[in-house]
Design an enzyme around this catalytic site. Structure first.
Site, short mmCIF file in Angstrom:
data_model
loop_
_atom_site.label_atom_id
_atom_site.label_comp_id
_atom_site.label_asym_id
_atom_site.label_seq_id
_atom_site.Cartn_x
_atom_site.Cartn_y
_atom_site.Cartn_z
N ASP A 1 -4.68 11.40 -3.47
CA ASP A 1 -3.66 12.05 -2.67
C ASP A 1 -2.45 12.22 -3.58
O ASP A 1 -2.34 11.60 -4.63
CB ASP A 1 -3.32 11.21 -1.42
CG ASP A 1 -2.64 12.05 -0.36
OD1 ASP A 1 -2.69 11.67 0.81
OD2 ASP A 1 -2.08 13.12 -0.72
C1 GLC Z 1 0.06 14.94 1.32
C2 GLC Z 1 -1.06 14.57 2.25
C3 GLC Z 1 -2.38 15.23 1.93
C4 GLC Z 1 -2.10 16.60 1.36
C5 GLC Z 1 -1.42 16.39 0.02
C6 GLC Z 1 -1.00 17.72 -0.62
O1 GLC Z 1 0.91 13.87 1.09
O2 GLC Z 1 -1.28 13.19 2.49
O3 GLC Z 1 -3.15 15.29 3.13
O4 GLC Z 1 -3.31 17.33 1.20
O5 GLC Z 1 -0.28 15.55 0.10
O6 GLC Z 1 -0.02 18.33 0.18
#
Ligand code: GLC
Length: 746
Positions: A264
């Site tokens: 993430d």
């Molecule tokens: C965010 C989310 C994830 C998302 C990523 C990119 O913090 O937790 O679900 O796809 O970052 O935006």
């Protein structure tokens, strides 16, 4: 001779076929992907290998420019393709060609209980991602709905692992049919947003294998997801995105999965752990990619640190090559796949899909004396009350926020549907949230209202008392501490004084219907005072048309709840037994973390309700129709068999009403005696049948060992124990229509 070679050259140019060197294996589509990968790896420098494993911008990673291996572009999200952002910002790039179709929230998709809708959803959103040249769509989210307070429940598929598995897997198949990878998230046990970066989810193997992993296994092993996103949280003491147990032992070990583990955004905190914990790609780490000496992407944990570590022999080249192999495999399945369709965006087909999924997902929770559908021969004046009748919901909520090409809000939908036939008056009733943009995507609404709260309420009550019917559009919105990433709700109650307002509206006009717009459960203290309740979800572009169609009776609602509607938090195991939101602790390796013990264990949702004989506001699997259905007696093809036999249960279901409708027939299995504790019953099958008035269909379920087994955490295996079982057929988890016993022999 000269003429011949000139001719050949001309021929080559004209056909584009190289007559000089053979096409290198890694570029040769006729060769197996694994051979092409081996060839590519043999041509890559260490620097090129390392570069492949981490971001070069907010949402992209470099390919191998010198070899013509393309970049890998990712983008959010599970309900629509996020608009373009600046190279390394969350803010908009200001493109004018990147609006999209906003599809319904995933809890709405789960509420359809219709795998065809999941396939349609995946195919449609995948076409939009493909058209936008994204190779990886960062979704679906399949985390289990463990607490109604979780800010991202609206992005997930409910409380039951079987329902989430079936619906998630078909979403995956749909997306990937476009040559676009899903990135199923957030692996795993990311079941709350409060302290999401530091929560240490502490869970035993039974709950891990029976509740929290199945939807990820269905997505990766059954549906073949090409990538997966590791969550921010820790699991049993180690960060999820490079968790030895979750990633190396289970995902890449037991499941033998060949995809790419993507962190993430900002979930990586250490090189050694990331390298050895099975992480393959790092995105979003702290840096903005621009400040500091040179390109700060080199400071990523899987960048210079990793390069130096391999060069100095700290990390093996073989381990590095496994990561590179996976990323190249993902690239060859997507960006280098010449046979991909071209996709499409904002098409009538996608708008239709948005509406169909919404129509199948809306849940009729209560309908006293057939208040709904609206009988326009009697209801000549409707008072529409509530901010959610006019508030755009596609903007906000975190990374799933969208720049929808259009959004019909409920009031617009009602005005369009009822036109001049019925007088519709609107009153706000309260001012909740007047935000105008998120990440610089603008709602194009000015929701400010100069009236005082007292005046707003007085105007609403005044409008209500003179109307034939009150339609209250309330619920949550995508703002912080509501349905929003990064924050959990702090109460089950509706915000902005809605509970009091609904109650007072009911006092002045008892013919009131509440449409709850939310992605998760809320308390309904006013339930007895209202005639009907509709769970309206976040429905995307077609919100108003979808809801108007249901309320007018053009569409017969057929959705059922994918989660329990708790009356109080005490009815939820995460709060009654668990220690949500956890206890702070300083960990010598991980620093300040928050231990959260999953003491509810396998008793999540209706499993906890059944065990404690509780009565929630509405049970898991509940949903009404404008027609009625009668279930006959369940029959089973054999009373005894072995664990490897297939038992077939059949039950006749009849539409006993006066209009066509669909009914979701649910199969639960109860293991009457087991060596380890098991829930009273567990969902192991469902079938949505469409029936004309008077029509009967024999609904059939096949029961195999997967439906009977439980995970023995001591033996570390799924076991089916001999003994008596029951197949339980329900219209919901609490509305049991028939049972039939059978026995598994030694
Ligand atoms: C965010 C989310 C994830 C998302 C990523 C990119 O913090 O937790 O679900 O796809 O970052 O935006």
């Amino acid at each position: 001779m000269k003429i011949k070679s000139t001719f050949l050259l001309a021929l080559a140019f004209s056909t584009g076929v190289s007559v000089f060197a053979d096409t290198p294996v890694y570029l040769d589509d006729s060769k197996p992907i694994e051979e092409r990968i081996d060839d590519a790896i043999s041509r890559m420098t260490l620097k090129e290998k390392i570069a492949l494993l981490h971001a070069q911008s907010k949402f992209s990673a470099p390919g191998v420019p010198s070899l013509g291996i393309p970049e890998l572009w990712t983008d959010d999200g599970p309900m629509g393709v996020r608009p373009e952002v600046l190279w390394d910002e969350w803010d908009q790039a200001g493109w004018t060609n990147d609006s999209c179709t906003a599809f319904p929230s995933l809890t709405c998709l789960a509420a359809t209980w219709n795998p065809e809708m999941a396939k349609l959803y995946g195919k449609s959103i995948g076409e939009e991602a493909r058209y936008r040249n994204k190779s990886v769509l960062l979704g679906p989210g399949v985390n289990i709905y463990r607490t109604p307070l979780c800010g991202r429940n609206f992005e997930y598929l409910g409380e039951d692992p079987y329902l989430a598995s079936v619906m998630g897997a078909d979403y995956v198949r749909g997306v990937q049919s476009n040559g676009v990878a899903v990135c199923v998230k957030h692996f795993a046990l990311n079941n709350n947003e409060a302290n999401r970066y530091t929560t240490n989810s502490i869970v035993g193997d039974r709950a891990l294998y029976e509740i929290y992993l199945p939807a990820f296994k269905a997505a990766t092993v059954d549906a073949g997801a090409w990538s997966l996103m590791g969550g921010y949280n820790l699991v049993n003491g180690q960060h999820a995105t490079y968790n030895q147990r979750l990633v190396n032992e289970i995902l890449k070990g037991e499941w033998d999965w060949d995809g790419v583990v993507i962190s993430d955004w900002g979930a990586v905190h250490d090189t050694k752990q990331a390298v050895e914990g099975g992480l393959d790609m790092e995105f979003g780490t702290g840096t903005d990619g621009l400040t500091g000496p040179g390109n700060s992407y080199d400071k990523y944990w899987l960048a210079n640190n990793y390069y130096n570590g391999v060069r100095d022999g700290i990390y093996s080249e073989e381990q590095l090559n496994d990561k590179v192999r996976r990323v190249l495999r993902l690239t060859m399945r997507t960006a280098m796949n010449r046979n991909r369709p071209w996709g499409s965006i904002n098409s009538a087909a996608h708008h239709q899909a948005c509406r169909e999924i919404g129509e199948e997902g809306v849940v009729l929770l209560k309908n006293e004396n057939k208040t709904l559908p609206i009988a326009t021969d009697k209801v000549r004046k409707i008072a529409v009350i509530g901010e959610n009748a006019i508030k755009r919901m596609t903007v906000g909520g975190g990374s799933s926020s969208l720049k929808a090409q259009y959004e019909i809000h409920p009031l617009e939908g009602l005005q369009k549907r009822f036109g001049d036939d019925v007088e519709i008056i609107y009153e706000r009733g309260y001012v909740g949230d007047t935000v105008t943009h998120y990440n610089n995507v603008w709602t194009k609404q000015d929701l400010r209202d100069p009236r005082t709260p007292e005046q707003l309420k007085a105007d609403a009550l005044n409008a209500a008392k003179d109307a034939d019917m009150v339609l209250f559009f309330g619920g949550l919105n995508k703002m912080y501490f509501q349905d929003s990433e990064g924050t959990d709700r702090e109460t089950l109650d509706l915000p902005y004084g809605q509970n009091e307002l609904i109650s007072e509206l009911a006092d002045v006009n008892p013919n009131i219907v509440v449409v709850n717009i939310s992605g998760t459960g809320v308390a309904m203290p006013w339930l007895d005072k209202v005639k009907a309740v509709v769970q309206g979800w976040y429905l995307g572009n077609e919100t108003g048309n979808t809801l108007a169609g249901i309320l007018a009776g053009d569409v017969n609602p057929s959705g059922k709840m994918p989660y329990t509607y708790y009356a109080t938090l005490d009815q939820c195991g995460a709060h009654k037994l668990g220690d949500y939101p956890g206890t702070p602790r300083h960990d010598p390796v991980e620093g300040d973390i928050i231990d959260m013990y999953y003491n509810d264990d396998i008793y999540v949702g209706y499993r906890f309700i059944d065990k404690n004989k509780l009565k929630p506001t509405f049970p898991f699997g509940h949903g009404l129709s404008y027609t009625t259905f009668e279930y006959g007696k369940a029959a089973i093809d054999k009373k005894k068999g072995s664990a490897d036999d297939i038992f077939t249960v059949t039950i006749p279901v009849t539409n006993t009403g006066d209009r066509e409708g669909s009914e979701i027939v649910q199969l639960y299995i109860s293991d009457l005696k087991s060596s380890l504790p098991r829930p009273v019953k567990e969902l192991k099958g469902f079938s949505k049948v469409r029936l004309a008035p008077g029509q009967t269909e024999n609904v059939t379920f096949e029961i195999g060992r997967d439906a009977l087994a439980f995970f023995d955490d001591k033996a570390h295996e799924w076991v089916v124990e001999p003994g008596k079982f029951e197949a339980i057929i329900g219209a919901s988890s609490a509305d049991i229509r028939s049972k039939v016993g059978f026995e598994i022999e030694k």
